[in-house]
Scaffold this active site. Structure first.
Site, PDB file in Angstrom:
ATOM      1  N   SER A   1       0.828  -1.207   0.000  1.00 27.03           N
ATOM      2  CA  SER A   1       0.000   0.000   0.000  1.00 27.03           C
ATOM      3  C   SER A   1       0.862   1.257   0.000  1.00 27.03           C
ATOM      4  CB  SER A   1      -0.894   0.006   1.243  1.00 27.03           C
ATOM      5  OG  SER A   1      -1.462   1.277   1.408  1.00 27.03           O
TER       6      SER A   1
ATOM      7  N   HIS B   1      -1.354  -1.097  -4.325  1.00 27.20           N
ATOM      8  CA  HIS B   1      -2.644  -0.798  -3.693  1.00 27.20           C
ATOM      9  C   HIS B   1      -2.681   0.681  -3.287  1.00 27.20           C
ATOM     10  CE1 HIS B   1      -6.201  -2.142  -1.369  1.00 27.20           C
ATOM     11  NE2 HIS B   1      -5.820  -1.244  -0.470  1.00 27.20           N
TER      12      HIS B   1
ATOM     13  N   ASP C   1      -4.674   3.492  -1.422  1.00 25.16           N
ATOM     14  CA  ASP C   1      -5.740   3.755  -0.460  1.00 25.16           C
ATOM     15  C   ASP C   1      -6.222   5.188  -0.604  1.00 25.16           C
ATOM     16  OD1 ASP C   1      -6.177   1.316   1.031  1.00 25.16           O
ATOM     17  OD2 ASP C   1      -4.107   1.534   1.720  1.00 25.16           O
TER      18      ASP C   1
ATOM     19  N   MET D   1      -8.696   8.073   0.521  1.00 26.82           N
ATOM     20  CA  MET D   1      -9.531   8.464   1.666  1.00 26.82           C
ATOM     21  C   MET D   1     -10.002   9.901   1.491  1.00 26.82           C
ATOM     22  SD  MET D   1      -7.280   6.851   4.747  1.00 26.82           S
ATOM     23  CE  MET D   1      -6.646   5.171   4.643  1.00 26.82           C
TER      24      MET D   1
ATOM     25  N   HIS E   1      -8.446   1.474  -3.850  1.00 26.02           N
ATOM     26  CA  HIS E   1      -9.392   1.124  -2.792  1.00 26.02           C
ATOM     27  C   HIS E   1     -10.058   2.433  -2.356  1.00 26.02           C
ATOM     28  CE1 HIS E   1      -9.764  -0.401   1.674  1.00 26.02           C
ATOM     29  NE2 HIS E   1     -10.931  -0.203   1.105  1.00 26.02           N
TER      30      HIS E   1
ATOM     31  N   MET F   1     -12.079   4.563  -0.276  1.00 28.04           N
ATOM     32  CA  MET F   1     -12.744   4.767   1.016  1.00 28.04           C
ATOM     33  C   MET F   1     -13.326   6.167   1.009  1.00 28.04           C
ATOM     34  SD  MET F   1      -9.888   2.947   3.403  1.00 28.04           S
ATOM     35  CE  MET F   1      -8.601   3.041   2.181  1.00 28.04           C
TER      36      MET F   1
ATOM     37  N   MET G   1     -11.738  -5.709   5.382  1.00 24.32           N
ATOM     38  CA  MET G   1     -10.936  -4.803   6.211  1.00 24.32           C
ATOM     39  C   MET G   1     -10.610  -5.516   7.520  1.00 24.32           C
ATOM     40  SD  MET G   1     -10.224  -1.919   4.686  1.00 24.32           S
ATOM     41  CE  MET G   1      -9.275  -1.440   6.119  1.00 24.32           C
TER      42      MET G   1
ATOM     43  N   GLY H   1      -8.733   4.094   7.869  1.00 21.56           N
ATOM     44  CA  GLY H   1      -8.453   5.501   8.153  1.00 21.56           C
ATOM     45  C   GLY H   1      -6.966   5.788   8.261  1.00 21.56           C
TER      46      GLY H   1
ATOM     47  N   GLY I   1      -2.739   3.989   8.357  1.00 17.01           N
ATOM     48  CA  GLY I   1      -1.853   2.841   8.220  1.00 17.01           C
ATOM     49  C   GLY I   1      -1.282   2.462   9.585  1.00 17.01           C
ATOM     50  N   GLY I   2      -0.659   1.310   9.650  1.00 12.62           N
ATOM     51  CA  GLY I   2       0.081   0.923  10.858  1.00 12.62           C
ATOM     52  C   GLY I   2      -0.761   0.437  12.026  1.00 12.62           C
TER      53      GLY I   2
ATOM     54  N   ASP J   1      -6.881  -6.464   4.249  1.00 12.65           N
ATOM     55  CA  ASP J   1      -6.306  -5.125   4.248  1.00 12.65           C
ATOM     56  C   ASP J   1      -6.272  -4.564   5.666  1.00 12.65           C
ATOM     57  OD1 ASP J   1      -5.585  -2.520   3.741  1.00 12.65           O
ATOM     58  OD2 ASP J   1      -7.060  -2.191   2.158  1.00 12.65           O
TER      59      ASP J   1
HETATM   60 ZN    ZN Z   1      -6.717  -0.520   1.269  1.00 11.43          ZN
END
Ligand code: ZN
Length: 186
Positions: free
Chosen positions: A8, A33, A35, A37, A69, A71, A140, A145, A147-148, A179
């Site tokens: 990601s 990937h 992400d 948001m 992805h 979101m 999910m 929202g 990473g980590g 994910d």
């Molecule tokens: Zn993702």
């Protein structure tokens, strides 16, 4: 189905993005990937179509898949932009799509693959009616929202139940993606 790794963007050093993408592709990543948001569906803002467009040549050259992805609320309005920017697969969240069939059809009509994602608290039954229309189901394994985060252990049972659902319907070609909180031990 073989296991593929989809690094990601969220974990990249953004000051050296191109270099880092080349590194993971050389190391054998089969998918990149992204992400996306929006600060509304999830409490964070990340990348838009311009970033996808910028990295597309690198990903294409290596033969990897570029997946986005989304979101975001009302993904329908941005799906054409992400597709034009070079996404090979667009995943939308079941929680953001009141007319999920129509949204999945919109993605397929653009000639790319369609995925559907579920938050940890959303039950699998919510996609029972669309399983035959997707190429990928994303589970999910953290609340989206940031990473980590740490892998939610209850996800494992959900993943195996999804596998059974696909098996029972003879939909073996549908990929299961996990994910969040994925590392060597999880
Ligand atoms: Zn993702």
């Amino acid at each position: 189905m073989p296991v593929e790794i989809a690094p990601s963007f969220l974990t990249a050093d953004l000051t050296r993005l191109g270099e880092q993408i080349e590194q993971v592709l050389q190391a054998g990543a089969e998918r990149i990937h992204v992400d996306v948001m929006d600060g509304r569906f999830v409490p964070n803002l990340t990348f838009g179509p311009l970033v996808v467009e910028a990295i597309k040549p690198l990903v294409e050259k290596s033969g990897a898949l570029l997946e986005t992805h989304l979101m975001i609320e009302e993904p329908e309005s941005l799906i054409p932009e992400f597709t034009a920017a070079g996404a090979d697969l667009v995943t939308v969240h079941v929680e953001t799509c009141p007319h999920l069939n129509r949204t999945l059809q919109q993605i397929k009509d653009l000639g790319i693959k369609a995925g559907v994602a579920l938050n940890p608290s959303t039950p699998l039954v919510s996609l029972e009616e669309v399983l035959g229309e997707v190429d990928l189901v994303l589970v999910m394994t953290v609340n989206p929202g940031f990473g980590g985060q740490t892998y939610l252990p209850t996800s494992t049972r959900k993943i195996s139940r999804l596998h059974r659902m696909l098996d029972e319907r003879e939909l073996d070609y549908v990929a299961i993606e996990v994910d969040g909180g994925i590392n060597l031990s999880t």
